[in-house]
Motif scaffolding. Structure first.
Motif, PDB file in Angstrom:
ATOM      1  N   ARG A 126       0.798  -1.229   0.000  1.00  0.00           N
ATOM      2  CA  ARG A 126       0.000   0.000   0.000  1.00  0.00           C
ATOM      3  C   ARG A 126       0.832   1.281   0.000  1.00  0.00           C
ATOM      4  N   PRO A 127       1.883   1.405   0.839  1.00  0.00           N
ATOM      5  CA  PRO A 127       2.677   2.638   0.806  1.00  0.00           C
ATOM      6  C   PRO A 127       3.433   2.848  -0.508  1.00  0.00           C
ATOM      7  N   LEU A 128       3.622   1.761  -1.298  1.00  0.00           N
ATOM      8  CA  LEU A 128       4.341   1.877  -2.560  1.00  0.00           C
ATOM      9  C   LEU A 128       3.467   2.443  -3.671  1.00  0.00           C
ATOM     10  N   GLN A 129       2.151   2.471  -3.429  1.00  0.00           N
ATOM     11  CA  GLN A 129       1.183   3.017  -4.391  1.00  0.00           C
ATOM     12  C   GLN A 129       1.248   2.314  -5.749  1.00  0.00           C
ATOM     13  N   ILE A 130       1.399   1.008  -5.705  1.00  0.00           N
ATOM     14  CA  ILE A 130       1.348   0.180  -6.917  1.00  0.00           C
ATOM     15  C   ILE A 130      -0.042  -0.436  -6.984  1.00  0.00           C
ATOM     16  N   PRO A 131      -0.771  -0.283  -8.092  1.00  0.00           N
ATOM     17  CA  PRO A 131      -2.106  -0.872  -8.170  1.00  0.00           C
ATOM     18  C   PRO A 131      -2.069  -2.391  -8.118  1.00  0.00           C
ATOM     19  N   VAL A 132      -3.084  -2.967  -7.476  1.00  0.00           N
ATOM     20  CA  VAL A 132      -3.155  -4.414  -7.253  1.00  0.00           C
ATOM     21  C   VAL A 132      -4.489  -4.943  -7.762  1.00  0.00           C
ATOM     22  N   ILE A 133      -4.432  -6.074  -8.463  1.00  0.00           N
ATOM     23  CA  ILE A 133      -5.626  -6.842  -8.800  1.00  0.00           C
ATOM     24  C   ILE A 133      -5.532  -8.176  -8.071  1.00  0.00           C
ATOM     25  N   PHE A 134      -6.463  -8.443  -7.160  1.00  0.00           N
ATOM     26  CA  PHE A 134      -6.514  -9.751  -6.529  1.00  0.00           C
ATOM     27  C   PHE A 134      -7.067 -10.773  -7.519  1.00  0.00           C
ATOM     28  N   LEU A 135      -6.414 -11.927  -7.595  1.00  0.00           N
ATOM     29  CA  LEU A 135      -6.858 -13.044  -8.433  1.00  0.00           C
ATOM     30  C   LEU A 135      -6.842 -14.278  -7.539  1.00  0.00           C
ATOM     31  N   THR A 136      -8.016 -14.722  -7.082  1.00  0.00           N
ATOM     32  CA  THR A 136      -8.064 -15.681  -5.992  1.00  0.00           C
ATOM     33  C   THR A 136      -9.292 -16.582  -6.086  1.00  0.00           C
ATOM     34  N   ALA A 137      -9.222 -17.713  -5.394  1.00  0.00           N
ATOM     35  CA  ALA A 137     -10.358 -18.625  -5.326  1.00  0.00           C
ATOM     36  C   ALA A 137     -11.336 -18.232  -4.221  1.00  0.00           C
ATOM     37  N   LYS A 138     -10.982 -17.271  -3.381  1.00  0.00           N
ATOM     38  CA  LYS A 138     -11.851 -16.853  -2.280  1.00  0.00           C
ATOM     39  C   LYS A 138     -12.958 -15.960  -2.852  1.00  0.00           C
ATOM     40  N   ALA A 139     -14.189 -16.519  -2.847  1.00  0.00           N
ATOM     41  CA  ALA A 139     -15.247 -15.917  -3.664  1.00  0.00           C
ATOM     42  C   ALA A 139     -16.409 -15.314  -2.879  1.00  0.00           C
ATOM     43  N   THR A 140     -16.390 -15.371  -1.565  1.00  0.00           N
ATOM     44  CA  THR A 140     -17.530 -14.847  -0.826  1.00  0.00           C
ATOM     45  C   THR A 140     -17.551 -13.314  -0.874  1.00  0.00           C
ATOM     46  N   LEU A 141     -18.714 -12.756  -0.566  1.00  0.00           N
ATOM     47  CA  LEU A 141     -18.838 -11.300  -0.543  1.00  0.00           C
ATOM     48  C   LEU A 141     -17.895 -10.693   0.485  1.00  0.00           C
TER      49      LEU A 141
END
Length: 223
Positions: free
Chosen positions: A68-83
């Motif tokens: 977060r402090p590096l300010q690099i955008p992140v896309i989570f790609l995961t099997a965890k699917a709940t709301l």
């Protein structure tokens, strides 16, 4: 060149993501656990991170505290699917959250959207002797400028950013014209024909029967 860090412990998924992102021109580095990813982030610069949640040593949520402090955008790609999982991922600072299994075309689209949001898209796109200056909205072929209409240019950029990927007609219409595809419409076909003629693209711009189109770089080596 845009540099993407893929943090995924399942090598088959990591290899799939790297292969397809590399095909459209991104430079990809892979890490297979959270600690390795943290070390790479200390040593190298990245424009985007694709991040799994369930990682060895340091999980994705814990790694987000470092990112977060590096300010690099992140896309989570995961099997965890709940709301709850989605909400936790997005409120942790990620730009997007995708659930496995996933479609490669959708991942590429989301990567492009996030990079544009952070103004990190390539300012120049190249395909053979065709060069698009995205910022100045100009196109050259073999050094000579080619006049394209705004929609022709937009379509060319979309194809170049997704080269070697089969794009469905419905997706192209949604992206370029902002409307749903109609089987009666010849708009897309006419634009493709004009691009082929103006840029002498030949077989590089392929028609995929009953599906859509693919801009194919036959000289590209898969990574």
């Amino acid at each position: 060149m845009i540099r993407i860090l893929i943090v995924e412990d399942e090598r088959a998924i990591s290899d799939l993501v790297k292969l397809n992102l590399s095909k459209v021109g991104y430079q990809c580095i892979c890490a297979y656990d959270g600690l390795e990813a943290a070390d790479l982030l200390e040593e190298q610069n990245f424009d985007l991170i694709i991040l799994d949640v369930m990682l060895p040593k340091i999980n994705g949520y814990e790694l987000m505290e470092y990112i977060r402090p590096l300010q690099i955008p992140v896309i989570f790609l995961t099997a965890k699917a709940t709301l709850d999982d989605r909400m936790k991922g997005l409120t942790s600072g990620a730009e997007d959250y995708m659930v496995k299994p996933f479609e490669v075309v959708e991942l590429l689209a989301r990567v492009n959207i996030v990079l544009r949001r952070y103004h990190k898209s390539e300012s120049q796109l190249r395909f053979g002797d065709i060069v698009v200056d995205v910022e100045n909205q100009t196109v050259t072929k073999a050094g000579s400028e080619v006049e394209l209409t705004p929609k022709e240019l937009e379509l060319l950029v979309f194809l170049m950013r997704n080269r070697n990927i089969t794009l469905f007609r419905e997706k192209i219409y949604e992206e370029i014209w902002g409307t749903e595809y109609s089987v009666e419409s010849r708009t897309l076909d006419l634009h493709v024909q004009r691009l082929r003629k103006k840029l002498n693209m030949g077989d590089a711009l392929k028609t995929v029967f009953k599906v859509g189109y693919r801009l194919e770089d036959t000289h590209e080596v898969s990574l």
